[in-house]
Structures are given as C-alpha cells and as structure tokens.
Design a protein around this motif. Structure first.
Motif, mmCIF file in Angstrom:
data_model
loop_
_atom_site.group_PDB
_atom_site.id
_atom_site.type_symbol
_atom_site.label_atom_id
_atom_site.label_comp_id
_atom_site.label_asym_id
_atom_site.label_seq_id
_atom_site.Cartn_x
_atom_site.Cartn_y
_atom_site.Cartn_z
ATOM 1 N N GLY A 199 0.822 -1.204 0.000
ATOM 2 C CA GLY A 199 0.000 0.000 0.000
ATOM 3 C C GLY A 199 0.858 1.257 0.000
ATOM 4 O O GLY A 199 2.093 1.202 -0.006
ATOM 5 N N ASP A 200 0.199 2.395 0.024
ATOM 6 C CA ASP A 200 0.919 3.668 0.108
ATOM 7 C C ASP A 200 1.668 3.776 1.434
ATOM 8 O O ASP A 200 2.671 4.484 1.528
ATOM 9 N N THR A 201 1.179 3.074 2.456
ATOM 10 C CA THR A 201 1.865 3.063 3.756
ATOM 11 C C THR A 201 3.309 2.635 3.577
ATOM 12 O O THR A 201 4.230 3.244 4.130
ATOM 13 N N GLY A 202 3.525 1.601 2.785
ATOM 14 C CA GLY A 202 4.873 1.093 2.562
ATOM 15 C C GLY A 202 5.618 1.828 1.477
ATOM 16 O O GLY A 202 6.779 2.212 1.656
ATOM 17 N N SER A 203 4.971 2.054 0.330
ATOM 18 C CA SER A 203 5.692 2.636 -0.805
ATOM 19 C C SER A 203 6.139 4.077 -0.547
ATOM 20 O O SER A 203 7.261 4.462 -0.904
ATOM 21 N N LEU A 204 5.284 4.882 0.089
ATOM 22 C CA LEU A 204 5.691 6.255 0.409
ATOM 23 C C LEU A 204 6.800 6.257 1.461
ATOM 24 O O LEU A 204 7.744 7.055 1.383
ATOM 25 N N ALA A 205 6.694 5.361 2.447
ATOM 26 C CA ALA A 205 7.724 5.280 3.492
ATOM 27 C C ALA A 205 9.069 4.882 2.899
ATOM 28 O O ALA A 205 10.103 5.495 3.208
ATOM 29 N N LEU A 206 9.080 3.870 2.038
ATOM 30 C CA LEU A 206 10.328 3.414 1.430
ATOM 31 C C LEU A 206 10.906 4.466 0.487
ATOM 32 O O LEU A 206 12.117 4.685 0.455
ATOM 33 N N GLY A 207 10.023 5.132 -0.259
ATOM 34 C CA GLY A 207 10.485 6.200 -1.147
ATOM 35 C C GLY A 207 11.078 7.361 -0.380
ATOM 36 O O GLY A 207 12.119 7.910 -0.763
ATOM 37 N N GLY A 208 10.423 7.727 0.727
ATOM 38 C CA GLY A 208 10.961 8.787 1.575
ATOM 39 C C GLY A 208 12.296 8.406 2.165
ATOM 40 O O GLY A 208 13.216 9.229 2.243
ATOM 41 N N ALA A 209 12.427 7.137 2.565
ATOM 42 C CA ALA A 209 13.690 6.654 3.140
ATOM 43 C C ALA A 209 14.817 6.712 2.118
ATOM 44 O O ALA A 209 15.925 7.175 2.421
ATOM 45 N N ILE A 210 14.553 6.254 0.901
ATOM 46 C CA ILE A 210 15.580 6.272 -0.148
ATOM 47 C C ILE A 210 16.016 7.711 -0.438
ATOM 48 O O ILE A 210 17.212 7.994 -0.578
ATOM 49 N N ALA A 211 15.047 8.622 -0.518
ATOM 50 C CA ALA A 211 15.382 10.028 -0.755
ATOM 51 C C ALA A 211 16.215 10.592 0.391
ATOM 52 O O ALA A 211 17.212 11.295 0.173
ATOM 53 N N GLY A 212 15.806 10.296 1.642
ATOM 54 C CA GLY A 212 16.543 10.782 2.802
ATOM 55 C C GLY A 212 17.967 10.262 2.837
ATOM 56 O O GLY A 212 18.907 10.997 3.187
ATOM 57 N N ILE A 213 18.152 9.008 2.464
ATOM 58 C CA ILE A 213 19.494 8.422 2.420
ATOM 59 C C ILE A 213 20.363 9.163 1.408
ATOM 60 O O ILE A 213 21.534 9.464 1.671
#
Length: 323
Positions: free
Chosen positions: A226-240
C-alpha cells in the motif's frame, strides 16, 4: 562490522516474516483490502480484495530491530522521522481507500502538502545535525556546485519525487519491494565503505524488511504494501541520498523508479499536448503487461535492470571518487 550488517539484515527478515504472519489475518478481519482501479489492466481485477497496508508491519519491523540493537544515532533518527512521516501519510491514504472502498484516498494536493512539510522539516534537521553544505555533488566526479538557499528547494524536489516514484512503481507483485532491496543494498555498501555504519545499519535493516515482505508479496501476492509502505520506502531512499550527498546518483541507483515516474510524466504530457499516448498504459510496467509480457516476466526484467544500474553506478562512483 561486516558481521553486524549480516546480523541486522537477518533480524529484519525474520522479524518481518513473523509480524507479517500475524498481521495479514488481522488486516483481512479489518477489511483493509485493495480496490483495483477500473482503468487498470484486466488481469489485475483478480487482485481486488487482496489485503493491503502491509507497510505497517514493514515499518514496525524496522523500528523494532533498530530499538533492539540501540541504533539511535541522530542521523538515523532523522531518517526514521522521514520514513515514519511518509508511512503515516500513506496510511491515511490507504485507510480512506479501505474505509470508502474506492481507489482514491487523499487528494493529490493533500498528499503533496504532507510530503513538502516532511521534506522541509527533514532538510532543516539534517542540515543542522550533519552540517551538510548547501551544494550538489555531481556523480562520477569530484565537482560540487554550491546552490545556497536553493538547496532546500532541491531537497524538497528529491524527496517528493522519490517517494512518488516508488509509489508509482508499486503496481506489480514484488516489483517495488524487490527494487527497494537492490537500492538499499547499494546504499548499505556505500555507507560501509565510507565508514558511516550507523546509517548503513538502518539501510540494511530496511533492505531486510523488504526481503521479508517479499515472502508474502511475490506473485501471487498475499498482501500489498500500500501507500503506507511505498511512500515510506520512497521517503527513506530520498533521505538516504540527501544524507550521503548522492542525490543525483540516486537517478542511477534508483533507475527503475526514475523511468517509472518519467513514463507517467511523458504519457500525461503527450496526451495533453497531442491527444496521443506514447505507452499503452503508464506506469511503464503496465505497458509491458499489455504488450503480452507476464507479470512475473516484467518484474524479473525490471529487477535485472535495476540491479545492473545500481551496481554499475555504485562501482563507477567509488572508482571515480573513492569514499
């Protein structure tokens, strides 16, 4: 140090599988089910009713492993803030979809506003904590371009763009989670070689949660992130990418995410300007499906391309500018 990476990876994999085994029946009971969009490929209609919001136990798993191993470096905490913030934003979107039994959750404006607020707070925090220079590192060179206050705008674009790109990629069983495993693994290697181990530990934990999630999400998927996971993972990759000053390198390390997002932009622009579509359907994975490729074939092909792009860009980056 190498041993810790492997230990944390395995802990994350096992924790995610255990939590997923518990969470999936609960999500079914709570009727947190996927509503497939009508305009999507007809082959996807069989997915209607599959449990979603799997990102909840992915995020929870990562937090548990972090706390258990006391990986609480300030940089890690800011990255966790960005990941959790996007996860909460995605959860609201998923919850509305499940509650209203429709494919539309938060409006595009609401989602964008949330992403921008999270990006601003994160940028302020990491600049203050890590004392990052207001400059952009050019991949495969030693060149830094100072952009001053525009750095904040640049970081916002990176975070909003990456989180949405991963969200768009999450359209086939295992596609986004598998590509995230590859991208996180590449960044874990980068952090290990640069000696930034606390950040590297968090990244390898995220890779582990994605591997554990694939246990349930590989075709035929028992649950979607869901968006719960995909937005979280996308935000994490960007933050990294911001913390490692590899924002532009992310274009290559996250190559599949980039071309998926570009395919949507090209499709919309082409249709609005000419009335014609470039692809049979966007994002790009749907184009290949409608061209006769099986879902599993598309996923494995995209994983292969992502793996080649991430490994090649990492090797070239290290060779041209040793970390």
């Amino acid at each position: 140090m190498e041993q810790n990476y492997l230990i944390y990876l395995l802990e994350a994999v096992v924790t995610t599988i255990v939590l997923g085994t518990i969470a999936i029946p609960l999500l079914k009971k709570l009727k947190a089910r996927q509503s497939v969009r009508e305009e999507g490929p007809k082959s996807h209609r069989s997915k209607n009713g599959t449990p979603t919001m799997g990102g909840i136990f992915m995020i929870f798993s990562a937090v548990l492993v972090l706390l258990f191993n006391k990986i609480l470096d300030p940089a890690v905490l800011w990255l966790l803030f960005l990941t959790l913030g996007h996860g909460i934003l995605g959860f609201l979107d998923d919850f509305i979809k499940a509650e209203k039994k429709r494919n539309l959750g938060l409006t595009a404006k609401q989602k964008m506003l949330g992403q921008i607020i999270l990006a601003v707070l994160f940028c302020w925090g990491v600049v203050d904590t890590l004392h990052l220079p207001f400059s952009i590192a050019i991949p495969f060179t030693n060149i830094d371009i100072y952009i001053g206050a525009f750095y904040y705008i640049f970081v916002i674009l990176v975070i909003v763009g990456a989180s949405n790109a991963v969200n768009l990629t999450d359209g086939l069983d295992g596609l986004a989670s598998g590509c995230c495993v590859i991208a996180f693994s590449a960044y874990a290697v980068y952090c290990y070689l640069s000696g930034n181990n606390d950040l590297g530990y968090f990244i390898i934990i995220l890779a582990g949660t994605c591997i554990g999630f694939l246990f349930f999400n590989y075709h035929p998927a028992k649950i979607f992130m869901g968006d719960t996971g995909s937005l979280a993972l996308g935000g994490a990759i960007a933050g990294i990418s911001v913390m490692t000053r590899t924002e532009l390198l992310l274009i290559f390390i996250g190559f599949i995410f980039v071309i998926e997002a570009l395919s949507v932009i090209i499709q919309v622009a082409s249709f609005q300007l000419t009335g014609k579509r470039v692809f049979k359907m966007s994002p790009l994975h749907h184009h290949f499906e409608l061209s006769g490729w099986s879902e599993v074939h598309v996923v494995w092909a995209f994983w292969l391309v992502e793996g080649i792009a991430a490994c090649s860009s990492l090797i070239l980056s290290i060779a041209s500018n040793p970390v």
